[in-house]
Every structure is written in C-alpha cells, then in structure tokens.
Design a protein around this motif. Sequence first.
Motif, short mmCIF file in Angstrom:
data_model
loop_
_atom_site.label_atom_id
_atom_site.label_comp_id
_atom_site.label_asym_id
_atom_site.label_seq_id
_atom_site.Cartn_x
_atom_site.Cartn_y
_atom_site.Cartn_z
N ALA A 130 -9.34 13.57 -6.72
CA ALA A 130 -8.48 12.58 -6.17
C ALA A 130 -8.16 11.88 -4.92
CB ALA A 130 -6.92 12.97 -6.26
N VAL A 131 -7.06 11.42 -4.17
CA VAL A 131 -7.67 10.49 -2.83
C VAL A 131 -5.78 10.87 -2.35
CG1 VAL A 131 -7.88 8.48 -3.44
CG2 VAL A 131 -8.54 8.60 -0.95
N TYR A 132 -5.94 10.43 -1.25
CA TYR A 132 -4.87 10.52 -0.41
C TYR A 132 -4.92 9.20 0.93
CZ TYR A 132 -0.68 11.30 3.03
OH TYR A 132 0.08 11.09 4.03
N PHE A 133 -3.71 8.10 0.65
CA PHE A 133 -4.24 7.05 1.43
C PHE A 133 -2.89 7.28 2.32
CE2 PHE A 133 -5.34 5.47 -2.73
CZ PHE A 133 -6.58 4.86 -2.36
N ILE A 134 -2.92 6.96 3.52
CA ILE A 134 -1.36 6.17 4.65
C ILE A 134 -1.85 5.00 3.95
CG2 ILE A 134 -1.62 8.91 5.27
CD1 ILE A 134 -2.55 6.51 8.07
N ALA A 135 -0.34 3.86 3.40
CA ALA A 135 -0.26 2.86 4.22
C ALA A 135 0.62 3.44 5.90
CB ALA A 135 1.10 2.22 3.69
N VAL A 136 0.59 2.31 6.90
CA VAL A 136 1.10 2.33 8.38
C VAL A 136 2.79 2.15 7.84
CG1 VAL A 136 1.36 1.47 10.55
CG2 VAL A 136 -1.03 0.69 9.06
N GLY A 137 3.00 3.23 8.67
CA GLY A 137 4.42 3.58 9.03
C GLY A 137 4.89 3.22 9.35
N GLY A 138 6.42 2.29 9.32
CA GLY A 138 7.26 1.63 10.28
C GLY A 138 6.35 -0.46 9.94
N THR A 139 5.76 0.23 9.11
CA THR A 139 5.44 -1.41 8.79
C THR A 139 5.97 -1.70 7.28
OG1 THR A 139 3.40 -1.05 7.92
CG2 THR A 139 3.56 -1.38 10.22
N GLY A 140 7.40 -1.58 7.13
CA GLY A 140 8.19 -1.90 5.96
C GLY A 140 8.27 -3.70 5.33
N ALA A 141 8.25 -4.33 6.60
CA ALA A 141 8.35 -5.92 6.29
C ALA A 141 7.40 -6.51 6.39
CB ALA A 141 9.02 -6.44 7.50
N LEU A 142 6.34 -6.04 6.23
CA LEU A 142 4.72 -6.66 6.48
C LEU A 142 4.05 -6.17 5.35
CD1 LEU A 142 1.69 -5.90 8.53
CD2 LEU A 142 1.50 -5.09 6.17
N LEU A 143 4.40 -4.43 4.70
CA LEU A 143 4.25 -4.17 3.03
C LEU A 143 4.49 -4.83 2.01
CD1 LEU A 143 3.86 -0.52 4.11
CD2 LEU A 143 2.16 -2.42 3.40
N ASN A 144 6.21 -5.23 2.49
CA ASN A 144 6.83 -5.45 1.64
C ASN A 144 6.25 -7.29 0.64
OD1 ASN A 144 8.57 -8.78 1.27
ND2 ASN A 144 9.97 -7.39 0.79
N ARG A 145 5.47 -7.99 1.64
CA ARG A 145 4.62 -9.46 0.91
C ARG A 145 3.52 -9.37 0.01
NH1 ARG A 145 2.21 -12.78 6.26
NH2 ARG A 145 1.39 -10.35 6.21
N HIS A 146 3.47 -7.43 0.52
CA HIS A 146 2.47 -7.82 -1.23
C HIS A 146 2.74 -6.92 -2.65
CE1 HIS A 146 -1.31 -7.82 2.10
NE2 HIS A 146 -0.15 -7.44 2.64
N ILE A 147 4.12 -6.64 -2.40
CA ILE A 147 4.75 -5.97 -3.40
C ILE A 147 5.73 -7.41 -4.09
CG2 ILE A 147 7.04 -4.68 -4.87
CD1 ILE A 147 6.29 -3.15 -1.20
N LYS A 148 4.97 -7.24 -5.63
CA LYS A 148 5.08 -9.12 -5.84
C LYS A 148 6.41 -8.69 -6.97
CE LYS A 148 1.96 -10.76 -4.04
NZ LYS A 148 2.47 -11.67 -2.38
N LYS A 149 5.90 -7.33 -7.70
CA LYS A 149 6.90 -7.39 -8.34
C LYS A 149 7.68 -5.95 -8.20
CE LYS A 149 8.00 -8.55 -13.26
NZ LYS A 149 7.44 -7.84 -14.70
N ALA A 150 9.04 -5.47 -8.86
CA ALA A 150 9.91 -3.92 -8.27
C ALA A 150 10.13 -3.58 -9.57
CB ALA A 150 10.45 -3.62 -7.06
N GLU A 151 10.55 -2.91 -10.43
CA GLU A 151 10.95 -2.51 -12.01
C GLU A 151 11.89 -0.84 -11.99
OE1 GLU A 151 10.58 -3.22 -16.79
OE2 GLU A 151 9.65 -2.65 -14.52
N VAL A 152 12.72 -1.12 -12.12
CA VAL A 152 13.14 0.77 -11.53
C VAL A 152 13.18 0.88 -13.33
CG1 VAL A 152 14.92 2.40 -11.88
CG2 VAL A 152 15.58 0.50 -10.15
N ILE A 153 12.02 2.17 -12.88
CA ILE A 153 12.22 2.33 -14.84
C ILE A 153 12.53 3.92 -15.11
CG2 ILE A 153 9.88 1.15 -15.68
CD1 ILE A 153 8.44 4.08 -14.35
N ALA A 154 12.74 4.90 -14.36
CA ALA A 154 13.13 5.96 -13.98
C ALA A 154 14.73 6.09 -13.52
CB ALA A 154 12.39 7.19 -14.81
#
Lengths: 197, 281
Positions: A120-144
């Motif tokens: 498997a693989v472990y990635f990091i996204a840059v912590g504290g960049t939630g506004a920047l990462l928001n732009r890459h999320i096109k859809k969000a749905e609670v499934i559980a």
Amino acid sequence: MSDSIAITTPLTDDVIERLKPGDHVSISGVIYTARDAAHKRLLEMAERGEQLPLELSGQIVYYVGPTPPRPGMVIGSAGPTTAMRLDPYTPRMLELGLKGIIGKGGRGAAVRQAIASNHAVYFIAVGGTGALLNRHIKKAEVIAFEDLGTEAIRRLEVEGFPAIVVNDCRGGDLLEEGRKQFRTSDRPIPAGQAAGG
Amino acid sequence: MREIPAAAITDAIAKLAVEATHYLPADVEGAIRAARATEKSPLAVQVIDEILENAEIARERMLPLCQDTGTAVVHVELGQEVHVSGGYVVDAINEGIRRGYAEGYLRKSIAARPFSARTNTGDNTPGVIHFEIVPGDELKLMFMPKGGGCENMSRYQNFLPGMGRKAVIDFVCETVDLAGGNPCPPLIIGVGIGGTAEKAMTIAKHALFRPVGSRHGDAEAAELEDELFAAVNALGVGPQAVGGTTTALDVFVETHPTHITSLPVAVSMQCHSARTRQAVL
C-alpha cells in the motif's frame, strides 16, 4: 507542480509499484473520508462480520474533518489531520483491502511495516491548506455515520488532488530520509514519536 | 470607571473568530515568504508555495485557512477601571464564540466529557479564557483559534536547577524532533521558563501572540531565542517534516522567577497557520 504523477482511484498494484517517497501525485476519482470515531465503528462492524458501508478494496481513505460548506459550496476547508492518531486502526484497515491513505505527519513503525507488507502507500497532503484542497473536491456526500458530524464517512470526488508519497510499498520513508538529508545538528534523532497527535 | 456593554464584547469576539480563521497575519505570511528564499530543499519549497497559495485562496474565497478552526483561546487584558455592564464577561465571550463559529461556517471541535462520552458541544464553546487585570480603562481581547495538531504536541518538564540553559535547549529540540510533522511545521515555538508548572505553560502559550521577528526586551532571553531558533532549524525536520531547513519561523522565550528547587520548562507550539487576532474596546 509540473512533475506531478497523475493517478486515479481505485489504486492498482502497478501504480503503487511505481510510487516512491517524495513523488508528487495528483489524485482523481473517488476517495473516502474517515477519522478516529469512524475507524472505530468500521472495525467493530468488520469484527462482527457485518457488511461495511464502503468497499475498502483498492481504495484511498483521507483523514479529514472538514468545516461546514458555505451555501453553494460542496464542502468547506478540507485539509488532512494528524495520521498518527489512526495508527492503532491502520494495520487492520490495510488487511481489509485499503491501498492508500492521505494524512499528515509520520506513521509509527508497525504501520510503516503494515503499509509495505500489504503493498500500500501513505501520502501526505500539506497540513493547513484546507482552502487550497477544497478546490480539488468536486462532490461530497455523507455515506455513513451521519451522527458523527464532521467525522462522518464522506464519499469525495476529487480532481487533481495534490499529495506527496511518504511511505511506499518497499518500506521507504520520506520523512526519515528528508530529516537525515537536511540535518546539520549533531544531536541524535530521538527514537519514537511524541504521544498524543 | 468606564462602562463596556457585554454585547460589545460578544460582537468583537464573533468578528475576531471569523477574521482570525480566514486571514493569515501579515507578519506570519511575511516570515513564510522569507523562509521560501532561504529553504534548501526543493520539495520543502513546493510545500511552502502551497501554504502561501492557501492563504490567498482563504482570503479571496472566504474559506477557513485550515479545517481545524481550533479551540477558541481568548486572553483578556481587563483594565481595572473597566466595568462590564449588562451581563457576565465570560458569558459574553462564549456567546461571541458561538456566533462567530456559526456565522463563519467554522468547525465545531469541542468535546464535552473529555474522558468519557466526548459529545460535541455543537457550538465550539466553551472557550479557554484567561484574564489579566491591567492598569487603565481599556479591554483588550486576544483571540487564538488553536488547532489540535500543534496543541497536542505541547510539553512540560521540570529540570534540576543547576541544569540551566542547556536543559532548555535540549528539551526544546527534543520536543520538536519528537513532534515531527504532527504540529504542522514550519512552527512558531513558545518557551515558558520558570514560575510553576501552570505559569510556565501559560507564558509559553501567551508568547505565541508575539509578532514574528520580535525579540525579548531582556538581552539574555533574546540571545536564548536566537540560539533556540538556530538549533531548531538545524534539526532538518522542515515544512510538514518532509526534510528541510525551515522547521521554525520563530522561537519566543518568556520567563518568570521560580522556586529555588525548580527549573520549569514548557513548550507550546503553533502551526504555520499561526492565527491570532486582537481587538481593543
């Protein structure tokens, strides 16, 4: 980031094989969010032999608890949380088929070993960049686990989500290698990690 | 005696909560930009670029800088000539937190019953509120949405009195090394030396309100700040612990006289999203 490797979910063995510590990736496809409480419930369900609310095989889990979306947005600020807190759950998640994890910070020795042994693989996204990462999320749905609020499991559709490979399937560790490379101090690196997280 | 209505305190706190979580302070952003110029790791430079771009997006799109909008830590400097009218000051502050976190679409991250049910209070109250009585007729509100990642890496230890400054430097370096990427470096580090256990931690935390680049008024403390800053940045942890020469943006030392048997040292760390905002009423 012109040198970024484009990858899509679910992850295949071939793609995982190609990734090495320090690689920049941009992830497209479906990923799932889960934090402490969701992990606990998922593994309790698995223990009881119940059907999980998501198919873990080949998937990526993103450790995130977003802010509420403003009207018209699909999600709020959505950066990674400290991965170490999920260490107690991770080896079992990998055994259940999980192939990729996005968080921040390092993993304990047992998790690093489990990542390698489960290919498997472990990635990091840059912590504290939630506004920047928001732009890459096109859809969000609670499934559980909707009752968990920000910690509920969400299915996210992402496009070009930026992340960095930390632990690869061969046992490599970017954080360990990086610190050694740039350390000019003659202090020995203390063993282990801080408790808490 | 000057009257300040409780409602004015509520309004001010609500505004501070929204502004602090969306606008990175100019001194912090400037320090990150300056670090980019000296950082030796290309990967770390890319991390820093994402951090700077994030600050821009947060401002422009009114998205919180970080999804962890924190525990609402409020330090109040209350002038002794002030009388708060029309309500209890603590209630007024908590009402401001409640309103700011709702109106700003901020994450509510406070769990009641910490060792058992951990039910979310639903409105990010109560805040952690400190009062200091000061001369004058003004009321100063200092707001810090403190993220869990860095707060959880706080550390305290008492040393033997004779161990002196070496003990302080070793302890701070060890704390940063052990914390790795968890507190989201590059960091601002507050070091409280002296007093009692709670005094050391309180002054360490309060130091995080200082402007980046400032130095302690006492020459010996200022020199220790410089030495700690160099020692921490030699560790190689780097931004997000990917390895690099930028582990801290600054280190601040605060001291207090202590008991003849004690050398308390507390370390409080702030992530690169070093969000603070102040208002004076």
